[in-house]
Design an enzyme around this catalytic site. Sequence first.
Site, PDB file in Angstrom:
ATOM      1  N   THR B  23       0.859  -1.183   0.000  1.00 50.02           N
ATOM      2  CA  THR B  23       0.000   0.000   0.000  1.00 50.02           C
ATOM      3  C   THR B  23       0.897   1.236   0.000  1.00 50.02           C
ATOM      4  O   THR B  23       1.892   1.295   0.703  1.00 50.02           O
ATOM      5  CB  THR B  23      -1.031  -0.037   1.151  1.00 50.02           C
ATOM      6  OG1 THR B  23      -2.040   0.919   0.883  1.00 50.02           O
ATOM      7  CG2 THR B  23      -0.419   0.226   2.522  1.00 50.02           C
ATOM      8  N   CYS B  29      -3.262   7.871   7.382  1.00 50.61           N
ATOM      9  CA  CYS B  29      -3.868   6.534   7.304  1.00 50.61           C
ATOM     10  C   CYS B  29      -2.943   5.517   7.978  1.00 50.61           C
ATOM     11  O   CYS B  29      -1.760   5.761   8.157  1.00 50.61           O
ATOM     12  CB  CYS B  29      -4.054   6.116   5.852  1.00 50.61           C
ATOM     13  SG  CYS B  29      -5.104   7.206   4.895  1.00 50.61           S
ATOM     14  N   HIS B  46      -5.886  -0.928   4.544  1.00 52.39           N
ATOM     15  CA  HIS B  46      -5.480   0.483   4.552  1.00 52.39           C
ATOM     16  C   HIS B  46      -6.668   1.304   5.066  1.00 52.39           C
ATOM     17  O   HIS B  46      -7.613   1.549   4.332  1.00 52.39           O
ATOM     18  CB  HIS B  46      -5.090   0.889   3.128  1.00 52.39           C
ATOM     19  CG  HIS B  46      -4.629   2.314   2.975  1.00 52.39           C
ATOM     20  ND1 HIS B  46      -3.647   2.670   2.092  1.00 52.39           N
ATOM     21  CD2 HIS B  46      -5.010   3.463   3.570  1.00 52.39           C
ATOM     22  CE1 HIS B  46      -3.446   3.983   2.155  1.00 52.39           C
ATOM     23  NE2 HIS B  46      -4.282   4.484   3.041  1.00 52.39           N
TER      24      HIS B  46
END
Lengths: 207, 160
Positions: B23, B29, B46
């Site tokens: 990711t 995040c 994620h």
Amino acid sequence: MGLNKFEELNSVQIDALGEIGSIGTSHAATSLSSLLGSRVTIPLPEVKILDFNKAVEELGGFETISTGIISLLSGQINGMMLALFELEAINLLLHRMMGKTVKDYSELTEIESSAIIEVGNILISAFVNALSNLTDVKITPSVPQIAIDMQGAMITVPMAAYGNQSDYIMLLGGTFLMDDKEIPCKLLLAPDIKSLNYLLYRLGIGE
Amino acid sequence: MMERQNVGISDMKLARTKGTLVTYALGSCVGICLWDPLLKIGALVHIMLPINMETNRTSQFKYADSGIRLTINKMELMGAKRARIVAKIAGGAKMFNVPGNSSLGNIGQRNIESVHQVLRLEGICLIKEDVGGSAARTLFFDVATGEGTVKIYGNVERKL
């Protein structure tokens, strides 16, 4: 009532927002012109309603390293403005303003960073003032902050802030052209949904 | 042949035995790697926000609580055992040093706290983390070995 999600915007509203965007960005382009001493335009600012992953890709990809300058808007409109400069744009600015260029972001001195923040600040203020005058609403931008990092992580800042309301984000902005050549610099407005409704109401096209 | 799967924002991917899950550009995040070492079932989520308070709950993986729970369920359906699953996390940075705005400035921190809490409630052992700070991270997760790699701009890669 009004909209609950960005994806509910109709085409009349999108057109009107595009018009606001074009007035805002043309003011920003004019101030950039006087800074650089060359004619700068933003041909077609766009209103984009994109899901998170598409938004990042459209703006140039997750891992592209950019300089981001962010300012939070408060007052009658809440939202964020983000100016993104790629290295080529930074060099163009530094060359005009200070007569030098850098090979890498790590070479930027504190003075040069502040100069870039100032450029971001000028662009953002020009846009915000135009928006404020046009719709007769009070908007106060915060002191801008800078980050040099992966673009994807900077674009998720407004997404995370307004992500509770929608899986989409509205981005209003465009890319600058100098002497018909693209400057890799983007100026984006991301309002929260409540402010967007208020903006539409002020324009007489709210629901 | 290494198989690589990209995990987008508010997204999750699963793999078994081999493959890399990746990711990109985690800012505030958080990326959560969940792994059953016996069966080599691995997942990467994620998440973007701490708690799911949406009415329709369309995107479960956007939130730490619903995202982690749904992922564990999916791993269990593949045969993974909750007691064996371990977690590694990365992300939760503060990208801009915005003054006097707690709700925006703290999203990364709140994400980290929520992930910790959900893992604890679900009885999942958190074995390693690379969180906080002000830099974006790209996270690679090798399902065969359970090893993570964190890439930060202008820095050497770090093992997770």
